[in-house]
Design an enzyme around this catalytic site. Structure first.
Site, PDB file in Angstrom:
ATOM      1  N   CYS A 121       4.288   9.607  28.951  1.00  0.00           N
ATOM      2  CA  CYS A 121       3.068   8.339  29.083  1.00  0.00           C
ATOM      3  C   CYS A 121       4.097   7.042  28.598  1.00  0.00           C
ATOM      4  CB  CYS A 121       2.180   8.589  27.551  1.00  0.00           C
ATOM      5  SG  CYS A 121       1.502   6.993  27.359  1.00  0.00           S
ATOM      6  N   GLY A 138       0.337  12.072  27.072  1.00  0.00           N
ATOM      7  CA  GLY A 138      -0.325  10.476  27.773  1.00  0.00           C
ATOM      8  C   GLY A 138      -1.744  10.419  28.087  1.00  0.00           C
ATOM      9  N   CYS A 189      -6.676  21.056  24.444  1.00  0.00           N
ATOM     10  CA  CYS A 189      -6.579  19.700  24.495  1.00  0.00           C
ATOM     11  C   CYS A 189      -6.253  19.796  25.960  1.00  0.00           C
ATOM     12  CB  CYS A 189      -5.846  20.337  23.287  1.00  0.00           C
ATOM     13  SG  CYS A 189      -5.134  17.842  23.123  1.00  0.00           S
ATOM     14  N   SER A 242      -9.052  10.403  23.938  1.00  0.00           N
ATOM     15  CA  SER A 242      -8.163   9.294  23.104  1.00  0.00           C
ATOM     16  C   SER A 242      -7.602   8.441  23.891  1.00  0.00           C
ATOM     17  CB  SER A 242      -7.655  10.559  22.096  1.00  0.00           C
ATOM     18  OG  SER A 242      -6.818  10.196  22.069  1.00  0.00           O
ATOM     19  N   CYS A 247      -0.849  17.674  17.839  1.00  0.00           N
ATOM     20  CA  CYS A 247      -0.859  16.110  17.526  1.00  0.00           C
ATOM     21  C   CYS A 247       0.138  15.340  18.302  1.00  0.00           C
ATOM     22  CB  CYS A 247      -1.948  14.927  17.409  1.00  0.00           C
ATOM     23  SG  CYS A 247      -3.391  15.003  17.314  1.00  0.00           S
ATOM     24  N   CYS A 290       4.413   4.981  21.709  1.00  0.00           N
ATOM     25  CA  CYS A 290       4.482   4.541  20.891  1.00  0.00           C
ATOM     26  C   CYS A 290       5.472   5.198  19.860  1.00  0.00           C
ATOM     27  CB  CYS A 290       2.553   5.479  20.723  1.00  0.00           C
ATOM     28  SG  CYS A 290       1.799   4.833  20.805  1.00  0.00           S
ATOM     29  N   SER A 336      -7.148   5.787  19.094  1.00  0.00           N
ATOM     30  CA  SER A 336      -5.784   5.081  18.686  1.00  0.00           C
ATOM     31  C   SER A 336      -5.878   3.834  17.669  1.00  0.00           C
ATOM     32  CB  SER A 336      -4.369   5.854  19.105  1.00  0.00           C
ATOM     33  OG  SER A 336      -5.012   7.100  20.001  1.00  0.00           O
ATOM     34  N   ASN A 352       2.911  14.110  12.533  1.00  0.00           N
ATOM     35  CA  ASN A 352       3.292  15.599  12.443  1.00  0.00           C
ATOM     36  C   ASN A 352       4.843  15.009  12.763  1.00  0.00           C
ATOM     37  OD1 ASN A 352       1.344  17.580  12.157  1.00  0.00           O
ATOM     38  ND2 ASN A 352       0.283  16.539  14.266  1.00  0.00           N
ATOM     39  N   GLU A 358       1.878  20.674  29.434  1.00  0.00           N
ATOM     40  CA  GLU A 358       1.516  21.395  28.000  1.00  0.00           C
ATOM     41  C   GLU A 358      -0.383  21.694  27.729  1.00  0.00           C
ATOM     42  OE1 GLU A 358       5.968  21.895  25.505  1.00  0.00           O
ATOM     43  OE2 GLU A 358       3.864  20.829  24.563  1.00  0.00           O
ATOM     44  N   CYS A 371       5.762   9.280  19.166  1.00  0.00           N
ATOM     45  CA  CYS A 371       4.862  10.700  19.299  1.00  0.00           C
ATOM     46  C   CYS A 371       5.713  10.710  20.774  1.00  0.00           C
ATOM     47  CB  CYS A 371       3.841  10.069  19.944  1.00  0.00           C
ATOM     48  SG  CYS A 371       3.136  10.860  21.713  1.00  0.00           S
TER      49      CYS A 371
HETATM   50  N1  SAH Z   1      -3.041   8.560  24.882  1.00  0.00           N
HETATM   51  C1  SAH Z   1      -3.197   9.085  24.327  1.00  0.00           C
HETATM   52  C2  SAH Z   1      -4.034  10.251  23.748  1.00  0.00           C
HETATM   53  C3  SAH Z   1      -3.095  11.066  23.559  1.00  0.00           C
HETATM   54  S1  SAH Z   1      -2.028  11.039  21.860  1.00  0.00           S
HETATM   55  C4  SAH Z   1      -3.716   8.272  22.050  1.00  0.00           C
HETATM   56  O1  SAH Z   1      -2.940   7.656  22.370  1.00  0.00           O
HETATM   57  O2  SAH Z   1      -5.045   8.302  21.884  1.00  0.00           O
HETATM   58  C5  SAH Z   1      -3.957  12.066  20.566  1.00  0.00           C
HETATM   59  C6  SAH Z   1      -3.437  11.954  19.087  1.00  0.00           C
HETATM   60  O3  SAH Z   1      -2.185  12.180  18.889  1.00  0.00           O
HETATM   61  C7  SAH Z   1      -3.708   9.715  19.723  1.00  0.00           C
HETATM   62  O4  SAH Z   1      -4.320   9.379  18.312  1.00  0.00           O
HETATM   63  C8  SAH Z   1      -2.402   9.699  18.405  1.00  0.00           C
HETATM   64  O5  SAH Z   1      -2.262   8.841  17.882  1.00  0.00           O
HETATM   65  C9  SAH Z   1      -1.600  11.185  17.670  1.00  0.00           C
HETATM   66  N2  SAH Z   1      -0.409  11.090  17.929  1.00  0.00           N
HETATM   67  C10 SAH Z   1       0.520  10.849  18.037  1.00  0.00           C
HETATM   68  N3  SAH Z   1       1.597  11.059  18.047  1.00  0.00           N
HETATM   69  C11 SAH Z   1       1.683  11.868  16.859  1.00  0.00           C
HETATM   70  C12 SAH Z   1       1.799  12.623  15.419  1.00  0.00           C
HETATM   71  N4  SAH Z   1       3.378  12.365  15.118  1.00  0.00           N
HETATM   72  N5  SAH Z   1       1.530  12.741  14.284  1.00  0.00           N
HETATM   73  C13 SAH Z   1      -0.367  13.200  14.866  1.00  0.00           C
HETATM   74  N6  SAH Z   1      -0.599  11.853  15.126  1.00  0.00           N
HETATM   75  C14 SAH Z   1      -0.287  12.187  16.103  1.00  0.00           C
HETATM   76 FE1  SF4 Z   2       1.418   7.606  24.922  1.00  0.00          FE
HETATM   77 FE2  SF4 Z   2      -1.292   8.313  22.902  1.00  0.00          FE
HETATM   78 FE3  SF4 Z   2       2.211   8.904  22.916  1.00  0.00          FE
HETATM   79 FE4  SF4 Z   2       1.060   6.655  22.415  1.00  0.00          FE
HETATM   80  S1  SF4 Z   2      -0.016   8.491  20.858  1.00  0.00           S
HETATM   81  S2  SF4 Z   2       2.647   7.318  23.367  1.00  0.00           S
HETATM   82  S3  SF4 Z   2      -0.776   6.296  24.004  1.00  0.00           S
HETATM   83  S4  SF4 Z   2       0.202   9.714  24.077  1.00  0.00           S
END
Ligand code: SAH
Ligand code: SF4
Length: 351
Positions: free
Chosen positions: A119, A169, A112, A201, A342, A123, A224, A300, A92, A126
């Protein structure tokens, strides 16, 4: 098979010279690739027919990703594409437009991009992390995510103004392909976007941050963080182990010293988890005097049952950081209703 979108301009020159053609033929490939968006090698009309055939015979192709689905948000400002890669995987990519923020008369148009499918960082908040790791994307699969949107925007007389590596990722876990894609996207004979218009990021992989600092690029870095101490951070980012909060902050400082680019710390705010005034004060103490910027992201809705904080709590969190002299903004999310915001990217469902 090699996609021509994989090659750096210098490699394209070497290719045409090795094939026995003059150097200028490289630009007759590069220019259309980045300004005309051909779909096949036969679309490279400036090349002699024999040369096109030789490229095909040698296994060169164009376009490693194909659009299979497109969703546009109600306000028309967010578009999500589902792309298929040549090995059948789906990825995506999202376009976010900001009509009120004009750059040379055009709306800011940020792409984006994803660097992996799934990944491995896991997290808990996410959706990509909850999918687990599937595969790394190649440089050409990253570059062509941008190319799809560049083509869509060009038809509207607009263009890509910014690229953020904030899709699916962890960019630092696919470093070599990510950096090759960046070199192609920023090369003045490639896609040609300014380095300052790209942001990576990362979840805070210190070795990757240090490596990026040494590349001599003007790329923006966002880290992050999500928590001001290791105990809480490990609950949210289970794989954080080897990279402590303190080490991450130090790596951010080194990146700033080496590149002169201020680092942004992203902080996904989750109700009753990391949004209390005490935690805000702890974060303020951790980040004081290091010149960085904090981007608060009210979580989110996605995998897990994390909730957004009440607006008042978000404002209070921001106020505490602000009063401690820390530059702070609350991210305005776009595309939540089409699951394009995000942390919402995943590929088993397409809303
Ligand atoms: N893996 C990298 C980049 C992709 S995620 C990273 O984690 O930085 C991009 C951003 O979206 C990161 O700051 C991540 O923490 C945030 N993110 C992930 N899940 C989210 C969610 N459910 N709501 C808001 N932000 C989120
Ligand atoms: Fe991977 Fe970034 Fe999602 Fe964490 S927030 S699982 S590092 S994509």
């Amino acid at each position: 098979m090699t996609d021509l979108y994989r090659l750096l301009p210098e490699e394209m020159e070497k290719l045409v010279i090795d094939m026995g053609y003059p150097r200028y033929r490289a630009d007759q490939i590069l220019y259309p690739l980045y300004y005309k968006f051909p779909k096949t090698i036969s679309d490279l009309k400036q090349l002699p027919k024999t040369m096109r055939q030789e490229l095909v015979d040698a296994g060169y192709t164009i376009g490693s990703t194909k659009e299979i689905h497109r969703v546009v948000s109600e306000d028309g400002e967010t578009t999500k594409l589902l792309l298929n890669t040549t090995n059948g995987a789906s990825v995506e990519t999202v376009l976010m437009q900001y009509p009120s923020s004009k750059i040379n008369g055009h709306p800011r148009s940020t792409i984006c991009v994803s660097t992996q499918i799934g990944c491995a960082m896991g997290c808990v908040f996410c959706a990509t992390g909850q999918m687990g790791f599937e595969t790394n994307l190649s440089a050409e699969e990253i570059v062509t995510q941008v190319i799809h949107f560049a083509n869509i925007l060009q038809q509207r007389g607009e263009h890509v103004t910014n690229i953020v590596f904030m899709g699916m990722g962890e960019p630092m876990a696919n470093y070599d392909e990510m950096i090759r894609a960046i070199k192609i996207l920023t090369h003045n004979r490639g896609f040609g976007i300014g380095q300052r218009h790209i942001t990576i990021s990362t979840i805070g992989i210190v070795s990757g941050i240090d490596r990026l600092a040494k590349e001599n690029l003007q790329i923006g870095l966002a880290i992050s963080l999500h928590a001001p101490n290791n105990e809480l951070r490990k609950k949210l980012v289970p794989t954080a182990g080897p990279n402590s909060v303190e080490d991450i902050i130090e790596a951010g400082r080194r990146y700033y010293e080496k590149t002169g680019r201020r680092v942004t710390f992203e902080y996904a705010l989750m109700k009753n988890i990391n949004d209390s005034p005490e935690i805000a004060s702890e974060l303020a103490l951790l980040l004081r005097n290091n010149g960085s910027h904090v981007n608060l992201i009210p979580i989110n809705p996605t995998a897990g049952d994390f909730e957004r904080p009440e607006n008042d709590n978000t404002i209070e969190f921001e106020r505490i950081l602000y009063n401690a002299g820390i530059n702070c903004t609350v991210r305005v999310e776009k595309g939540t209703e089409i699951s394009a915001a995000c942390g919402q990217l995943r590929t088993d469902v397409m809303n």
